[in-house]
Design a protein around this motif. Structure first.
Motif, PDB file in Angstrom:
ATOM      1  N   ILE A  24       0.934  -0.868  -0.111  1.00  0.00           N
ATOM      2  CA  ILE A  24      -0.149  -0.046  -0.070  1.00  0.00           C
ATOM      3  C   ILE A  24       0.479   1.337  -0.314  1.00  0.00           C
ATOM      4  O   ILE A  24       2.059   0.781  -0.005  1.00  0.00           O
ATOM      5  N   SER A  25       0.491   2.214   0.078  1.00  0.00           N
ATOM      6  CA  SER A  25       0.984   3.595  -0.541  1.00  0.00           C
ATOM      7  C   SER A  25       2.156   3.741   0.582  1.00  0.00           C
ATOM      8  O   SER A  25       1.646   3.511   2.127  1.00  0.00           O
ATOM      9  N   PRO A  26       3.508   4.302   0.952  1.00  0.00           N
ATOM     10  CA  PRO A  26       4.154   4.237   1.247  1.00  0.00           C
ATOM     11  C   PRO A  26       3.627   5.472   2.765  1.00  0.00           C
ATOM     12  O   PRO A  26       4.283   6.066   3.401  1.00  0.00           O
ATOM     13  N   ASP A  27       3.044   6.782   2.379  1.00  0.00           N
ATOM     14  CA  ASP A  27       2.009   7.636   3.049  1.00  0.00           C
ATOM     15  C   ASP A  27       1.674   6.701   3.658  1.00  0.00           C
ATOM     16  O   ASP A  27       0.187   7.907   4.489  1.00  0.00           O
ATOM     17  N   GLY A  28       1.065   5.846   3.994  1.00  0.00           N
ATOM     18  CA  GLY A  28       0.028   5.077   4.551  1.00  0.00           C
ATOM     19  C   GLY A  28      -1.105   4.741   4.500  1.00  0.00           C
ATOM     20  O   GLY A  28      -1.852   5.772   3.295  1.00  0.00           O
ATOM     21  N   PRO A  29      -2.137   3.954   5.193  1.00  0.00           N
ATOM     22  CA  PRO A  29      -3.813   3.687   4.470  1.00  0.00           C
ATOM     23  C   PRO A  29      -4.257   4.888   4.013  1.00  0.00           C
ATOM     24  O   PRO A  29      -5.559   4.557   2.957  1.00  0.00           O
ATOM     25  N   TYR A  30      -4.609   6.092   4.668  1.00  0.00           N
ATOM     26  CA  TYR A  30      -5.228   7.331   3.891  1.00  0.00           C
ATOM     27  C   TYR A  30      -4.903   7.528   2.659  1.00  0.00           C
ATOM     28  O   TYR A  30      -6.034   8.266   2.038  1.00  0.00           O
ATOM     29  N   ALA A  31      -4.327   7.598   2.640  1.00  0.00           N
ATOM     30  CA  ALA A  31      -3.263   7.962   1.164  1.00  0.00           C
ATOM     31  C   ALA A  31      -3.583   6.699   0.537  1.00  0.00           C
ATOM     32  O   ALA A  31      -3.756   7.074  -0.985  1.00  0.00           O
ATOM     33  N   GLU A  32      -3.764   5.804   0.796  1.00  0.00           N
ATOM     34  CA  GLU A  32      -3.982   4.346  -0.606  1.00  0.00           C
ATOM     35  C   GLU A  32      -5.367   4.750  -0.487  1.00  0.00           C
ATOM     36  O   GLU A  32      -5.761   4.787  -2.283  1.00  0.00           O
ATOM     37  N   ILE A  33      -5.942   4.829   0.588  1.00  0.00           N
ATOM     38  CA  ILE A  33      -7.288   5.050   0.049  1.00  0.00           C
ATOM     39  C   ILE A  33      -8.203   6.182  -0.853  1.00  0.00           C
ATOM     40  O   ILE A  33      -8.655   6.110  -1.433  1.00  0.00           O
ATOM     41  N   THR A  34      -7.399   7.023  -0.382  1.00  0.00           N
ATOM     42  CA  THR A  34      -7.678   8.489  -0.997  1.00  0.00           C
ATOM     43  C   THR A  34      -7.258   8.201  -2.845  1.00  0.00           C
ATOM     44  O   THR A  34      -8.582   8.374  -4.145  1.00  0.00           O
ATOM     45  N   GLU A  35      -6.490   7.706  -2.982  1.00  0.00           N
ATOM     46  CA  GLU A  35      -5.879   7.878  -4.632  1.00  0.00           C
ATOM     47  C   GLU A  35      -6.186   6.014  -5.296  1.00  0.00           C
ATOM     48  O   GLU A  35      -7.328   6.838  -5.912  1.00  0.00           O
ATOM     49  N   ASN A  36      -7.247   5.350  -4.598  1.00  0.00           N
ATOM     50  CA  ASN A  36      -7.980   3.999  -4.694  1.00  0.00           C
ATOM     51  C   ASN A  36      -9.280   4.327  -3.571  1.00  0.00           C
ATOM     52  O   ASN A  36      -8.986   2.491  -3.051  1.00  0.00           O
ATOM     53  N   PRO A  37     -10.284   5.043  -4.497  1.00  0.00           N
ATOM     54  CA  PRO A  37     -11.503   4.514  -2.860  1.00  0.00           C
ATOM     55  C   PRO A  37     -11.962   3.126  -3.543  1.00  0.00           C
ATOM     56  O   PRO A  37     -11.940   2.576  -2.667  1.00  0.00           O
ATOM     57  N   THR A  38     -11.649   2.475  -5.018  1.00  0.00           N
ATOM     58  CA  THR A  38     -12.242   0.917  -4.903  1.00  0.00           C
ATOM     59  C   THR A  38     -11.921  -0.515  -4.310  1.00  0.00           C
ATOM     60  O   THR A  38     -12.198  -1.373  -4.420  1.00  0.00           O
ATOM     61  N   GLY A  39     -10.503   0.349  -4.713  1.00  0.00           N
ATOM     62  CA  GLY A  39      -8.693  -1.058  -4.641  1.00  0.00           C
ATOM     63  C   GLY A  39      -9.087  -2.183  -5.115  1.00  0.00           C
ATOM     64  O   GLY A  39      -8.413  -2.842  -5.608  1.00  0.00           O
ATOM     65  N   LEU A  40      -9.522  -1.869  -6.596  1.00  0.00           N
ATOM     66  CA  LEU A  40      -9.453  -1.623  -8.187  1.00  0.00           C
ATOM     67  C   LEU A  40      -8.078  -1.808  -9.017  1.00  0.00           C
ATOM     68  O   LEU A  40      -7.520  -2.448  -9.874  1.00  0.00           O
TER      69      LEU A  40
END
Length: 368
Positions: free
Chosen positions: A157-173
């Motif tokens: 996941i994003s090196p900037d953490g779960p918040y950054a990962e979900i913000t960029e990729n909310p659907t998870g796809l």
């Protein structure tokens, strides 16, 4: 085909006076303001044995989450898992591949929701979560009925953490997100289930190596550097069986976890946890659970020194003691009531009003 739907709802609120209430946007820790979160899951499993593929399964899942405090979020509706599972060679090998949430595959979180292992020590180094599944291949080798080795090759996941990962990729796809790399995880473990006169035992240790590009906490403005890692060791042992012949898993347990990561790339450099818990503590409540968990989170010396150099109030660790009672109210319905004292509940920096918290914790878990 089988389908499962469940909802997990959590509420936390600091009970101490002068809790430094603030706007939701400026909230610094869970419970500083009354905090509510909900996560809802739908998992569908298709058994391929009816097609002549023994132990074959296709699993598809979706997740919706909402937080009044957005930092652990953000709110999302998206993929939870998309996996193919298969065993080989008389179940010596277990293969799982697809979009996986490895937080459920490694280390073993024993207490759901409001207490238990602080998995963020591993999330920061790239491990995927329920809200941020990533492409992965997991292979488990069962050396015998107890000893196993499990490896994973996962898109971190994003090196900037779960918040950054979900913000960029909310659907998870999305196949990838910014600055991510490949995370390799290896866990060696020994697991023995409770039987009459035989205590439940689980020992495990693991390492992870991530090729993603991380900011150096000493100088976040410099060019990102490649490579991060983590390690952990954990053990849980049944200390006493209260119903040897009836339900041998009932009784008192003890355990610990130790996690670590490089302090120049990770805000959490060490995490320590001691736990004491009882399964089926009363004959009249054979499926309830009582737990007492003490934890210490050691913050990165690099990040703390940088905050102190700026004249900020900063602390080097966070200590928490949490007691919870999980009641099995009806088939598929669980409720948790707990109290958690936290010294320095914020991450690294604090104010004079945010050095202590006494969080009331309430949660429900309902399976339909």
């Amino acid at each position: 085909m089988a389908s499962d739907f469940w909802t997990h709802n959590i509420f936390a609120n600091n009970q101490l006076p002068n809790a430094a209430r603030t706007s939701i946007a400026n909230q610094l820790y869970m419970g500083q303001n009354p905090t509510f979160a909900t996560a809802n899951f739908l998992i569908v499993t298709y058994d391929l044995s009816r097609l002549g593929i023994p132990d074959g399964q296709i699993v598809v899942g979706a997740e919706q989450q909402y937080w009044t405090w957005k930092r652990p979020g953000p709110d999302r509706v998206g993929l939870n898992t998309l996996a193919y599972y298969q065993t080989f060679l008389d179940r010596k090998f277990e293969l799982k591949l697809g979009y996986l949430r490895n937080a459920n595959e490694f280390t073993g979180t024993l207490f759901a929701g409001v207490s238990g292992s602080n998995m963020f020590a591993l999330f920061q180094a790239g491990m995927s979560t329920n809200a941020a599944p990533t492409p992965a291949v997991n292979l488990k080798y069962n050396l015998d009925d107890h000893l196993y080795n499990k490896v994973s090759m996962q898109r971190s996941i994003s090196p900037d953490g779960p918040y950054a990962e979900i913000t960029e990729n909310p659907t998870g796809l999305n196949w990838s997100t910014a600055n991510t790399g490949i995370l390799f995880v290896d866990e060696l473990g020994y697991k023995s289930k409770a039987a009459p006169g035989v205590p439940d035992t689980w020992l495990r240790a693991g390492v992870g190596f991530n090729s993603g590009h991380y900011k150096n906490l000493a100088d976040p403005d410099q060019q990102r550097q490649s490579g991060n890692s983590f390690h952990y060791i954990a053990a849980d042992r049944q200390l006493w069986q209260s119903d040897v012949e009836g339900t041998p898993s009932r009784g008192i347990y003890g355990g610990f976890s130790i996690m670590g990561a490089p302090p120049d790339l990770n805000r959490i450099s060490r995490y320590y946890e001691l736990r004491l818990y009882a399964k089926g503590p009363f004959d009249s409540r054979p499926t309830d659970l009582i737990s007492l968990v003490a934890s210490n989170t050691a913050w990165s010396k690099v990040a703390v020194d940088a905050a102190l150099a700026k004249g900020q109030l900063a602390h080097r660790d966070t200590t928490a003691i949490t007691g919870t009672y999980i009641a099995h109210l009806a088939p598929g319905i669980y409720a948790t009531l707990g109290l958690s004292y936290i010294h320095n509940p914020t991450s690294i920096t604090h104010t004079a009003q945010t050095e202590h918290a006494l969080d009331l914790l309430v949660s429900t878990l309902i399976f339909f």
